[in-house]
Write a protein that holds these residues in place. Structure first.
Motif: not given
Length: 473
Positions: A134, A191, A194, A196, A240, A244, A324
């Motif tokens: 993360t 990724e 996350v 975003f 981020i 989270v 996630r």
């Protein structure tokens, strides 16, 4: 009153009445001064030092081959040399007793971390823990009665909302930039954990780890990355979500690491063509293309071809949502997974295992290209552009499958959807392939423009390919 004045007055009245209610408000830009004065005190500058060891040859490379220098090379072995690398980043204080949040990449491999407060005081920082997945890290400095950033909620953030970034771009401390939220839930390559926040607030090297504020002065994100072709800001930056980051920081503080759940499946994005082939009206969900043997999903009865629609009641809109949601849950937790199978919904309970850094994923398993069988039994499906052969028992054992058809040649419709020579067809829809007749029957049933989802093994990874059977073929 003249006719011209009456017309002008009527036009003005019409504009005032018909114009949007928020037009007047839009002309008033937000005032960020109070946020900067009150919250800027909690923003810190982070500098790191790393010792890099490198090998240096005693004889320069340009003299390689020269007999004179080769004589000295024998008696002058390569030497080890150390040098210091320094980097800059940002962060923000989350507790009065000295806990600081920042990016994992800001402090990665650092030998020494220094935190500089807004009042110019400096402290040596201890790394409590960091999570590369993360990109969140938690630091601790020995100080008290510090100014603390107010934490908000990224869940309440709206696209188009004003946001403010404070950090140290290129080492310029306490620099303030503003913009709006451009998008939420962005997925970036590599990724998976996350969703975003995308903004157009100017972010540059050195801003990493700094806070992203809303107009209430609450931290809603941690500035982490930029999209750039030049190395500098180009109007797209990513943060981020603070929801989270806080969950990660809490685990780092209490345990020093982050524990994530896993169920042992490989997934792929669900296209409209694939959704139609499985009888789904819309391409929402995550398509399971392989299941780890004896893993949590396998033990619970999940199988390739299942489409995950919900996890613990939370909808899975795309394949990016699934890592996630699963990763945010603790190992050992029973999770209700709603799937689409055989054109019907069903719920399967899966007990999560722990995601280990060293555990290889299904996609990383070794793959050996099947050898050409000595006496293959061919299957020519020229209508869809496939020339197939059955694999021998030895090849099936090597690949770890019960049955498969090797693609020898490809053209036409099959080539257009991305199939290639060397692919191995191992399933049709959610059913494993058992013989060529099963494939032919599925293709016949999908005539007149229907779509068949072929499960394909390619370089050790299984995936579904939507193959449309053209009308009249």
């Amino acid at each position: 009153m003249s006719v011209q004045k009456l017309i002008a007055s009527a036009m003005l009245a019409a504009v005032v009445v018909s114009g949007p209610v928020y037009a007047a408000e839009a002309r008033v830009l937000p005032d960020f001064t109070q946020i900067v004065e009150q919250e800027g005190k909690a923003v810190v500058n982070i500098s790191t030092t790393q010792t890099v060891r490198e090998t240096i040859n005693a004889v320069p490379e340009e003299f390689n081959g020269d007999p004179f220098f080769e004589f000295f090379r024998r008696f002058a072995p390569p030497q080890q040399q150390e040098r210091k690398e320094r980097s800059l980043g940002s962060g923000f204080i989350v507790s009065a007793d000295g806990y600081v949040m920042t990016n994992s990449h800001v402090v990665a491999r650092a030998d020494e971390i220094t935190v500089t407060l807004g009042d110019k005081r400096t402290f040596k920082a201890r790394l409590v823990g960091s999570d590369a997945r993360t990109d969140v890290a938690l630091l601790k400095i020995n100080a008290s009665h510090l100014p603390v950033a107010h934490i908000g909620s990224s869940a309440n953030l709206k696209v188009g909302e004003w946001v403010l970034a404070i950090g140290s771009p290129f080492g310029f401390e306490n620099s303030v930039t503003s913009g709006i939220v451009s998008a939420k839930g962005r997925s970036l390559p590599d990724e998976n954990y996350v969703p975003f926040i995308q903004t157009d607030a100017a972010v540059n090297p050195g801003n990493s780890g700094g806070p992203l504020f809303n107009l209430k002065g609450e931290v809603v994100g941690i500035n982490s990355q930029i999209y750039s072709r030049s190395g500098g800001f180009m109007g797209i930056s990513f943060a981020i979500p603070i929801d989270v980051a806080v969950k990660v920081a809490d685990q780092l503080k209490s345990e020093g690491k982050v524990s994530r759940g896993r169920i042992g499946v490989a997934i792929q994005e669900l296209s409209p063509e694939l959704a139609a082939s499985f009888g789904l009206a819309s391409p929402n969900g995550a398509l399971i293309n392989s299941v780890e043997k004896d893993g949590p999903a396998d033990k619970a009865g999940l199988r390739a071809g299942d489409i995950v629609l919900k996890i613990d009641g939370q909808p899975v809109e795309s394949s990016a949502d699934m890592p996630r949601l699963i990763g945010a849950m603790r190992p050992g937790k029973p999770v209700a997974v709603e799937v689409w199978r055989n054109r019907a919904r069903r719920v399967v309970t899966v007990v999560l295992a722990e995601l280990k850094d060293e555990a290889p994923s299904i996609a990383e398993r070794e793959f050996r290209q099947p050898q050409k069988p000595a006496e293959p039994q061919g299957e020519n499906l020229s209508a869809i552009g496939l020339s197939l052969v059955e694999l021998t028992p030895a090849q099936l054992k090597r690949l770890g499958i019960d049955y498969g058809l090797l693609v020898r040649k490809v053209s036409g419709p099959a080539e257009r959807v991305g199939m290639a020579a060397g692919d191995v067809i191992v399933g049709v829809g959610s059913e494993p392939l058992k013989n060529p007749r099963q494939l032919r029957e599925a293709l016949n049933a999908a005539r007149k423009g229907g779509t068949v989802a072929l499960q394909v093994l390619r370089r050790g990874v299984t995936l579904f390919v939507p193959l449309t059977v053209e009308e009249g073929k």
